[in-house]
Write a protein that holds these residues in place. Structure first.
Motif, PDB file in Angstrom:
ATOM      1  N   VAL A  72       0.816  -1.216   0.000  1.00  0.00           N
ATOM      2  CA  VAL A  72       0.000   0.000   0.000  1.00  0.00           C
ATOM      3  C   VAL A  72       0.852   1.269   0.000  1.00  0.00           C
ATOM      4  CG1 VAL A  72      -1.952  -1.119   1.121  1.00  0.00           C
ATOM      5  CG2 VAL A  72      -0.185  -0.028   2.523  1.00  0.00           C
ATOM      6  N   GLY A  73       2.175   1.123   0.108  1.00  0.00           N
ATOM      7  CA  GLY A  73       3.022   2.306   0.099  1.00  0.00           C
ATOM      8  C   GLY A  73       4.480   1.927   0.209  1.00  0.00           C
ATOM      9  N   GLU A  74       5.351   2.899  -0.027  1.00  0.00           N
ATOM     10  CA  GLU A  74       6.779   2.656   0.062  1.00  0.00           C
ATOM     11  C   GLU A  74       7.488   3.946   0.411  1.00  0.00           C
ATOM     12  OE1 GLU A  74       8.739   2.725  -4.144  1.00  0.00           O
ATOM     13  OE2 GLU A  74       6.903   1.508  -4.288  1.00  0.00           O
ATOM     14  N   ALA A  75       8.701   3.836   0.927  1.00  0.00           N
ATOM     15  CA  ALA A  75       9.477   5.011   1.303  1.00  0.00           C
ATOM     16  C   ALA A  75      10.956   4.671   1.233  1.00  0.00           C
ATOM     17  CB  ALA A  75       9.106   5.481   2.701  1.00  0.00           C
ATOM     18  N   GLY A  76      11.774   5.709   0.997  1.00  0.00           N
ATOM     19  CA  GLY A  76      13.205   5.504   0.885  1.00  0.00           C
ATOM     20  C   GLY A  76      14.019   6.199   1.953  1.00  0.00           C
ATOM     21  N   SER A  77      13.346   6.820   2.929  1.00  0.00           N
ATOM     22  CA  SER A  77      14.044   7.500   4.011  1.00  0.00           C
ATOM     23  C   SER A  77      13.209   7.418   5.285  1.00  0.00           C
ATOM     24  CB  SER A  77      14.288   8.970   3.652  1.00  0.00           C
ATOM     25  OG  SER A  77      13.065   9.684   3.622  1.00  0.00           O
ATOM     26  N   VAL A  78      13.844   7.770   6.399  1.00  0.00           N
ATOM     27  CA  VAL A  78      13.128   7.734   7.683  1.00  0.00           C
ATOM     28  C   VAL A  78      11.951   8.699   7.664  1.00  0.00           C
ATOM     29  CG1 VAL A  78      13.301   8.267  10.140  1.00  0.00           C
ATOM     30  CG2 VAL A  78      15.108   6.952   9.024  1.00  0.00           C
ATOM     31  N   GLU A 106      15.309   4.020  14.052  1.00  0.00           N
ATOM     32  CA  GLU A 106      14.777   5.384  14.181  1.00  0.00           C
ATOM     33  C   GLU A 106      13.308   5.439  13.775  1.00  0.00           C
ATOM     34  OE1 GLU A 106      14.530   9.506  14.871  1.00  0.00           O
ATOM     35  OE2 GLU A 106      15.863   7.921  15.604  1.00  0.00           O
ATOM     36  N   VAL A 107      12.938   4.713  12.725  1.00  0.00           N
ATOM     37  CA  VAL A 107      11.525   4.647  12.333  1.00  0.00           C
ATOM     38  C   VAL A 107      10.699   4.063  13.477  1.00  0.00           C
ATOM     39  CG1 VAL A 107       9.866   3.609  10.738  1.00  0.00           C
ATOM     40  CG2 VAL A 107      12.070   4.430   9.882  1.00  0.00           C
ATOM     41  N   LEU A 108      11.201   2.998  14.069  1.00  0.00           N
ATOM     42  CA  LEU A 108      10.502   2.373  15.186  1.00  0.00           C
ATOM     43  C   LEU A 108      10.392   3.318  16.380  1.00  0.00           C
ATOM     44  CD1 LEU A 108      12.121  -1.122  14.833  1.00  0.00           C
ATOM     45  CD2 LEU A 108       9.656  -0.767  15.041  1.00  0.00           C
ATOM     46  N   ARG A 109      11.453   4.029  16.664  1.00  0.00           N
ATOM     47  CA  ARG A 109      11.439   4.948  17.806  1.00  0.00           C
ATOM     48  C   ARG A 109      10.359   6.009  17.640  1.00  0.00           C
ATOM     49  NH1 ARG A 109      13.047   9.720  19.644  1.00  0.00           N
ATOM     50  NH2 ARG A 109      13.830  10.433  17.625  1.00  0.00           N
TER      51      ARG A 109
END
Length: 256
Positions: A72-78, A106-109
């Motif tokens: 449903v989506g994607e990303a290449g940075s935090v 960092e994403v999890l935090r």
């Protein structure tokens, strides 16, 4: 994971290839010990990786081989990941461990407290113990390497969505050593935790248990001003901003 035979998609959740039944994971283990059952609806997945070519290949291949998941989506940075995951609220996030602006931990935090229902599965080229432990301590539900096959990855996604913890076999041993505290297990270092002094850990432990500054000072036989100094130092080293975040950080690392 391999992308030797990528097939194109018409969009999230659609394929122009022939779906094949997902097989049993051969090189991933879960704490549940049972095989995943087909879901009534596709598991929604958000893909985070700083390599656009990998994201494109993974998206095309995963959706072409199974109707059990939907990207449903994607990303290449935090930053992109935090914004996209917050907006899309996927069931599972496939999370790269190393990215230039902070990585999976960092994403999890940033998101774990805000989106407790979202499950994170680390997918990385790294099988280093410190990477595995850092991202699991941050809140990921599993960790698999990119050598995993596409069919096995689909099954891993479905399993973590169903509540299992999934690890590639060699990585599962790291987690057991770190969290089960088996006799004779070699300790796994946590760079963030290792930067704290023993006294700072003592203060943090009591803070996370709900002690007031005055109570911490009494317990450790130090002044309230010294307690404040230690707390400020811990906040600076962990790059956190308040007592609530410190308490959660300490709980994640089993300091409490």
């Amino acid at each position: 994971m391999t992308t030797d035979d990528p097939r194109t998609t018409d969009g999230p959740g659609t394929t122009d290839g022939t779906d094949s039944p997902a097989g049993t994971i051969a090189d991933a283990e879960s704490s549940g010990g049972h095989e995943a059952q087909p879901s009534d609806r596709p598991v929604t997945v958000f893909l985070v990786d700083d390599h656009a070519l990998f994201r494109a290949g993974a998206k095309a291949e995963l959706q072409s081989i199974s109707d059990e998941i939907r990207i449903v989506g994607e990303a290449g940075s935090v930053g992109e990941a935090v914004a996209g995951i917050t907006r899309m609220r996927p069931q599972v996030v496939l999370l790269d461990v190393h990215m230039p602006d902070g990585g999976g931990a960092e994403v999890l935090r940033r998101l774990r407290g805000e989106l407790p229902d979202v499950v994170f599965l680390a997918l990385s080229v790294s099988d280093a113990a410190e990477d595995v432990i850092a991202v699991i301590r941050a809140g990921a539900r599993g960790y698999v390497t990119k050598t995993i096959s596409s069919t096995e990855l689909v099954q891993a996604i479905v399993r973590v969505a169903d509540g299992d913890a999934v690890f590639s076999p060699r990585l599962a041993g790291f987690v057991l050593d770190a969290f089960a505290e088996r006799p004779g297990a070699e300790p796994i270092s946590d760079p963030e935790l290792d930067q704290l002094t023993p006294r700072e850990r003592d203060v943090l432990r009591l803070l996370a248990r709900g002690y007031a500054y005055k109570e911490i000072a009494s317990e450790l036989f130090i002044s309230v001003k010294t307690v404040e100094t230690h707390v400020s130092s811990v906040l600076r080293k962990t790059q956190l901003s308040n007592r609530y975040e410190l308490s959660r950080w300490a709980t994640d690392r089993r300091l409490v």
